[in-house]
Enzyme design. Sequence first.
Site, PDB file in Angstrom:
ATOM      1  N   GLU A  36      -5.948  -8.324   1.121  1.00  0.00           N
ATOM      2  CA  GLU A  36      -6.330  -8.113   2.755  1.00  0.00           C
ATOM      3  C   GLU A  36      -7.671  -7.701   1.720  1.00  0.00           C
ATOM      4  O   GLU A  36      -8.423  -7.084   1.263  1.00  0.00           O
ATOM      5  CB  GLU A  36      -5.579  -7.125   2.625  1.00  0.00           C
ATOM      6  N   GLU A  45       0.902  -1.580   0.064  1.00  0.00           N
ATOM      7  CA  GLU A  45       0.022  -0.156  -0.247  1.00  0.00           C
ATOM      8  C   GLU A  45       0.805   1.216  -0.334  1.00  0.00           C
ATOM      9  O   GLU A  45       1.003   1.904   1.160  1.00  0.00           O
ATOM     10  CB  GLU A  45      -0.639   0.211   1.172  1.00  0.00           C
TER      11      GLU A  45
END
Length: 455
Positions: free
Chosen positions: A356, A169
């Site tokens: 995720e 991320e």
Amino acid sequence: MNELTALDFGPDFCWGVSTAAYQIEGAPQADGKGPSIWDRFTHSKGKIYQNQNGDRACEFYYKYADDLQLLSSLGIKNFRFSLSWPRILPEGLIKTNEAGIDFYNRVIDSCLELDIEPWITLYHWDLPQALQARGGWTNREILNWFEVYVMLCVRKFGDRVRYWMILNEPMVFTGAGYFLGVHAPGLKGLKNFLPAIHHATLCQGIGGQMVRSELSSAIIGSTFSCSYLESASEREKDLLATSRLDALLNRLFLEPALGLGYPIKDLPVLSRLENYLQQSDEQRMIFDFDFVGIQNYTREIVKYNFWVPYIKADLVKAAEREVPVSAMGWEVYPESIYHMLKKYNQYNIKSLIITENGLALNDEPSSQSVKDERRIEYLEQVLAQVLRAQKEDVPVDGYFYWTFIDNFEWAEGYYPRFGLVYNQHLEQRRMVKQSGLWWQTFLQQTATPKGPFVQ
Ligand code: NOJ
């Protein structure tokens, strides 16, 4: 039990759980580990919910063997975890810490003994503090620092690890850490954010190229946060605000890797990135990833707001919308994952893996069990949406639940619990939640599978 079965996703679909070093390991000074920016940040007053920190987290550093046994007993065959850069290189560079390398060797070997496939994330936010002292992600030197680190990791672990993810991320660690200042290292403003964006984008490409050059058969990805965005209205101002935010949250780091450059047209402030661009950078940002990791938790509603600098867009808070929310305050909206899979499929990516997704609740045990029916319901609904996308020919090849065990949730501390396993943090006692048992039953229906790409 819902009608959905793991086999519906195909025999090679990859099922796993995700974790990250700082969130589970604890042991911040054990055996020669150097400090990370998160060690520093969490020990500054007022940064984290109730001034909590990851000093203990789940003590995975000490309990990894039992935890991996537990993971295996739930039938989980793929374990995503990250390497702590300062555990391996305490000062970021030069001096290696053999004890830290040994720790990861033990984790990898334990996985393999239990027939669990290790998936390594190289960078999940815990930069060595020594490198932050030299500017961290704002300093172009990080291209060299990162190369040294990546090279060391692939040489030490590449004989046993096939699956690699370069960054976790980048939008979140640059945005929250170098623009908003709410994550480590707590810096603010465009003057920090823009160079951090550019250097992270370069490291993403360079990291991929380096792993490929050392390990020709490695399966390489990188992971991207994304939010399903809807405009608050059909007004042009709201629609344009939504596309600006989409460029920032969903496209900024992926498009340069695909050779499309930064999404400057939709978010003009990004043209200032050109100040940091050097010759052949655009080429170095490109990497042909074997898979793209998608990390999605929610949907956001976007409206125009003149007062928000650069982006002139704002989110309508979930709490104001009378929708169900998680312990993170995020809207519980399982369909968002379907929309994100459809969106990324437009780029013709070979393989998408949900690296995720999960639901945070405030679970507490009652009479020896944690009854988290809401999480089970969420999982059933999310998986139905994943299957829906797959049936529409989206090449989605895996799903990793975030997360295995309740852990340290960054600025929110220990308050939100995402785990399939409850952690009694004070005594470090684990208890499988109802959702963990549900997951175990669900996984029993698959023959499995080591995941995609494996012969
Ligand atoms: C994304 C991050 O990668 C992870 O570290 C975090 O805990 C989860 N999302 C939940 O917020």
